[in-house]
Design a protein around this motif. Structure first.
Motif, short mmCIF file in Angstrom:
data_model
loop_
_atom_site.label_atom_id
_atom_site.label_comp_id
_atom_site.label_asym_id
_atom_site.label_seq_id
_atom_site.Cartn_x
_atom_site.Cartn_y
_atom_site.Cartn_z
N THR A 1 -6.04 29.12 -11.91
CA THR A 1 -7.08 28.11 -11.64
C THR A 1 -6.47 26.77 -11.23
OG1 THR A 1 -8.49 29.17 -13.30
CG2 THR A 1 -9.12 26.97 -12.58
N ALA B 1 -13.83 31.68 -20.20
CA ALA B 1 -13.63 31.95 -18.77
C ALA B 1 -12.26 32.55 -18.47
CB ALA B 1 -13.80 30.65 -17.97
N ASN B 2 -11.24 32.09 -19.18
CA ASN B 2 -9.87 32.53 -18.88
C ASN B 2 -9.31 33.36 -20.01
OD1 ASN B 2 -10.20 30.92 -16.66
ND2 ASN B 2 -8.47 29.54 -17.09
N GLY C 1 -7.88 34.04 -14.64
CA GLY C 1 -8.01 32.60 -14.50
C GLY C 1 -6.73 31.81 -14.64
N PRO D 1 -17.62 33.85 -14.98
CA PRO D 1 -17.22 32.51 -15.41
C PRO D 1 -17.39 31.48 -14.29
CG PRO D 1 -15.54 34.13 -15.99
CD PRO D 1 -16.52 34.82 -15.10
N GLY E 1 -18.16 28.41 -22.97
CA GLY E 1 -18.08 28.98 -21.62
C GLY E 1 -16.74 28.73 -20.97
#
Lengths: 167, 284
Positions: free
Chosen positions: A58, A140-141, A55, B103, A136
């Protein structure tokens, strides 16, 4: 192994990048990440894993958080793209960036642009986020320095600030 | 590394997409969400000479319900599976599975049908398709449409019955009765990360006894599988702790673990046991 095709023609794509119209010429195989880094000189988004799992690449496309390494540059044609370089107004950091600095989140700095753009994409959707939703974002990363605690605190802080500002 | 060079196509219709597939065959790959294909191309595990981007097919986005089946189109994103036009328990189960897949940024782009076409044994949707008895609709220019039940579609790890010139046009999922109970559990090293083991259970209740019991495991065997030995333990009995443990033991005894990725077979059986037991407990 398939035989190499005739060299596919380069494509000219246009997008609104951090508020400005931008045109780049890319091969079809170029990812959005490669286009941003190699054609547009924006090095905030990073190539951290080669498999789409970390991530750190992003960015926002059409307001939604996207892993730029898993999107073709040509797929961003005609879209609005925002990167970390577009968050600050000149020298003035935005709320999220300020919160990250205040929480001591940036260590080596590698994951920070990805986290900032992910959080920006989620927060600009408006509304309250519960603990699970904040968890969350943080999950995620990847942060290889292990600064998930300060990163989480920064996101929660920025969320509270935005909710307070809207009240 | 950069992907190998390819020609890029953006079909305006499904007909055009299958025509391109037919012309280029094994040289072509469909690009939907790209959350599996892009990393594969970056690693050069996939080196298509032609990439067919179906993201402009706007009519491929809307799910439908027909004759008791949920019909899932090619561009339904994982995130869209949190608000499907069906009632509970299927709605709640799909929302839970969607949150587990990956995710947020991956959920916004990756697609249900793409996960089915990719055929990863650790995929939530592949497991759900097998457990719920879904059917996969394949489309090609040469053959038109054909339908395969999920348990015949997945053949081995990331290898399905789809021919090179076929794409996954739709997945049809039977809608669970309102009285049905479902439970899901995934064991992974990261939240919404790659599953080491997945357990999915569903059953109906008649006068306090479980009927039409479905228990499946993902991430352990070469494909997601229902475990008949575990289902027989629960079938016709009241659901609850002791029976659930027996069913989990039956699952651990009968699964055929892949034993790759650094996990040995005994550990995988243990994971299967835990995933099944916790999925069953989640049905209560």
């Amino acid at each position: 192994m398939s035989p190499s095709p005739q060299s596919p023609s380069p494509l000219r794509i246009t997008m609104e990048l951090n508020g400005e119209a931008r045109a780049v010429v890319v091969e079809p195989r170029a990812t959005l990440l490669e286009a941003l880094r190699d054609r547009c000189g924006l090095h905030g988004a990073a190539a951290g894993c080669a498999d789409g799992s970390c991530g750190s690449c992003t960015v926002l496309v059409g307001g939604e958080p996207v892993r730029a390494c898993m999107m073709l540059a040509v797929q961003a044609h005609g879209t609005q793209v925002r990167t970390v370089e577009g968050l600050a107004a000149g020298d003035v950091l935005d709320t999220l960036q300020t919160a990250f600095v205040k929480a001591g989140a940036p260590q080596c700095g590698y994951c920070i642009p990805g986290f900032l753009m992910l959080a920006e994409g989620v927060l600009q959707g408006g509304g309250r986020l519960d603990d699970a939703a904040i968890d969350g974002i943080v999950a995620a990363n990847e942060c290889r320095c292990g600064a998930y605690g300060p990163i989480r605190a920064a996101i929660a802080d920025a969320l509270a600030e935005r909710l307070g500002a809207d009240a | 590394m950069p992907a190998a060079p390819f020609h890029y196509h953006v079909p305006a219709s499904m007909d055009e997409a299958v025509a391109l597939l037919d012309r280029h065959g094994h040289e072509a790959r469909i690009l939907a969400g790209g959350q599996s294909l892009m990393p594969a191309m970056a690693a050069r595990l996939a080196t298509p000479g032609h990439v067919i981007d179906i993201n402009r097919l706007s009519r491929a986005e809307r799910p439908a319900v027909t004759a008791g089946r949920l019909r899932i189109p090619p561009l339904l994103r994982h995130a869209d599976c949190t608000r499907l036009p069906v009632a509970d328990p299927l709605a709640g189960l799909f929302a839970e599975l969607a949150a587990s897949v990956a995710p947020l940024p991956v959920r916004l782009r990756g697609t249900f049908c793409g996960a089915i076409a990719n055929g990863d044994p650790a995929s939530e949707w592949c497991l759900a398709a097998v457990v719920l008895g879904a059917e996969i609709v394949l489309r090609s220019q040469a053959r038109g449409s054909r339908v395969l039940p999920a348990d015949r579609f997945f053949q081995t790890v990331q290898s399905t019955a789809a021919e090179d010139n076929e794409l996954v046009a739709e997945v049809q999922v039977p809608i669970l009765p309102r009285s049905a109970r479902t439970g899901f559990h995934k064991i992974a090293r990261r939240t919404a990360g790659y599953g080491m083991a997945l357990g999915l259970a569903a059953y109906d209740l008649e006068r306090g006894a479980a009927t039409d019991v479905r228990i499946g495991v993902g991430g352990i065997c070469e494909v997601p599988r229902r475990i008949p030995a575990a289902e027989r333990v629960l079938e016709g009995r009241p659901p609850g702790g002791h029976v659930f443990r027996l069913a989990a033991e039956a699952a651990a005894d009968t699964v055929e673990p892949l034993a790759t990725g650094g996990e040995d077979a005994a550990y995988q059986r243990d994971l299967a046991h835990a995933a099944v037991r916790r999925a069953l407990e989640a049905t209560l």
